[in-house]
Design a protein around this motif. Structure first.
Motif, mmCIF file in Angstrom:
data_model
loop_
_atom_site.group_PDB
_atom_site.id
_atom_site.type_symbol
_atom_site.label_atom_id
_atom_site.label_comp_id
_atom_site.label_asym_id
_atom_site.label_seq_id
_atom_site.Cartn_x
_atom_site.Cartn_y
_atom_site.Cartn_z
ATOM 1 N N SER A 87 0.827 -1.215 0.000
ATOM 2 C CA SER A 87 0.000 0.000 0.000
ATOM 3 C C SER A 87 0.859 1.261 0.000
ATOM 4 O O SER A 87 0.524 2.255 -0.664
ATOM 5 C CB SER A 87 -0.966 0.003 1.188
ATOM 6 N N LEU A 88 1.979 1.234 0.713
ATOM 7 C CA LEU A 88 2.880 2.392 0.712
ATOM 8 C C LEU A 88 3.526 2.572 -0.654
ATOM 9 O O LEU A 88 3.632 3.696 -1.159
ATOM 10 C CB LEU A 88 3.955 2.243 1.787
ATOM 11 N N LEU A 89 3.953 1.481 -1.255
ATOM 12 C CA LEU A 89 4.561 1.557 -2.586
ATOM 13 C C LEU A 89 3.552 2.092 -3.600
ATOM 14 O O LEU A 89 3.873 2.964 -4.405
ATOM 15 C CB LEU A 89 5.088 0.194 -3.013
ATOM 16 N N ALA A 90 2.328 1.627 -3.544
ATOM 17 C CA ALA A 90 1.290 2.106 -4.458
ATOM 18 C C ALA A 90 1.041 3.594 -4.252
ATOM 19 O O ALA A 90 0.884 4.353 -5.222
ATOM 20 C CB ALA A 90 0.003 1.313 -4.255
ATOM 21 N N GLN A 91 1.030 4.037 -3.004
ATOM 22 C CA GLN A 91 0.825 5.460 -2.709
ATOM 23 C C GLN A 91 1.974 6.292 -3.268
ATOM 24 O O GLN A 91 1.754 7.319 -3.907
ATOM 25 C CB GLN A 91 0.691 5.671 -1.199
ATOM 26 N N LEU A 92 3.183 5.848 -3.032
ATOM 27 C CA LEU A 92 4.338 6.595 -3.529
ATOM 28 C C LEU A 92 4.361 6.638 -5.050
ATOM 29 O O LEU A 92 4.687 7.660 -5.646
ATOM 30 C CB LEU A 92 5.637 6.007 -2.983
ATOM 31 N N GLU A 93 3.985 5.527 -5.689
ATOM 32 C CA GLU A 93 4.005 5.472 -7.152
ATOM 33 C C GLU A 93 2.984 6.397 -7.801
ATOM 34 O O GLU A 93 3.120 6.755 -8.959
ATOM 35 C CB GLU A 93 3.774 4.034 -7.631
ATOM 36 N N GLN A 94 1.973 6.813 -7.059
ATOM 37 C CA GLN A 94 0.987 7.737 -7.622
ATOM 38 C C GLN A 94 1.218 9.176 -7.157
ATOM 39 O O GLN A 94 0.425 10.064 -7.458
ATOM 40 C CB GLN A 94 -0.429 7.284 -7.288
ATOM 41 N N THR A 95 2.320 9.411 -6.459
ATOM 42 C CA THR A 95 2.613 10.745 -5.950
ATOM 43 C C THR A 95 3.179 11.626 -7.062
ATOM 44 O O THR A 95 4.195 11.294 -7.672
ATOM 45 C CB THR A 95 3.607 10.676 -4.777
ATOM 46 N N LYS A 96 2.502 12.720 -7.292
ATOM 47 C CA LYS A 96 2.937 13.682 -8.300
ATOM 48 C C LYS A 96 2.807 15.080 -7.697
ATOM 49 O O LYS A 96 1.822 15.382 -7.036
ATOM 50 C CB LYS A 96 2.050 13.569 -9.546
#
Length: 158
Positions: A87-96
């Motif tokens: 979940s953290l990786l998914a959140q970071l990957e959508q951070t713009k």
């Protein structure tokens, strides 16, 4: 009298200790702006743990501090009860457009890299701030504005 150029981990403590306050013709490029709300928060935290003005008060500590701010924000976005590595990786990957409070231009983790089979986000930050070593301090050059070391004509995102 030969100009020396440094890039990356810049530390006033180390420069004073190893080069001296009177050194001249030294220019440093840092990925972080050394003024503004983000840098002030870092310095406040360094003072709180007794490390301000020490060998630990450098760009590498600032990089780690910023990573912890990003992790904190990702945990908040995911929700404390839902935190997993995925979940953290998914959140970071959508951070713009991640706001670093002026330490860097806004960061974008949505662009995929091409190396290692595209398994890592593209987090290359070509923006640097030039400083000159003068009177025992890193003094900003270029109005402490970010310059793109890959494309000097580019305008820093805000």
């Amino acid at each position: 009298n030969t100009p020396i150029y440094l890039a990356g981990g810049v530390s006033e403590f180390a420069l004073k200790k190893n080069i001296g306050a009177d050194a001249t013709n030294l220019v440093a490029a840092s990925p972080f702006k050394r003024s503004g709300p983000g840098f002030d928060a870092f310095e406040k935290d360094m003072a709180a743990i007794g490390k301000k003005g020490t060998a630990y008060d450098d760009s590498e500590s600032l990089r780690s501090w910023l990573a912890m701010q990003q992790l904190r924000d990702a945990v908040k976005a995911v929700g404390a009860g839902s935190v997993t590595r995925a979940s953290l990786l998914a959140q970071l990957e959508q951070t713009k457009g991640y706001d670093t409070q002026g330490l860097t231009p806004p960061l974008d983790y949505t662009v995929k890299a091409t190396f290692a089979g595209g398994n890592f986000p593209n987090i290359i930050n070509p923006w640097m701030v030039p400083y000159e070593w003068k009177d025992g301090k890193l003094q900003p050059l270029n109005g402490e504005n970010f310059i793109n070391v890959v494309d000097p004509k580019a305008t820093a995102p805000s």
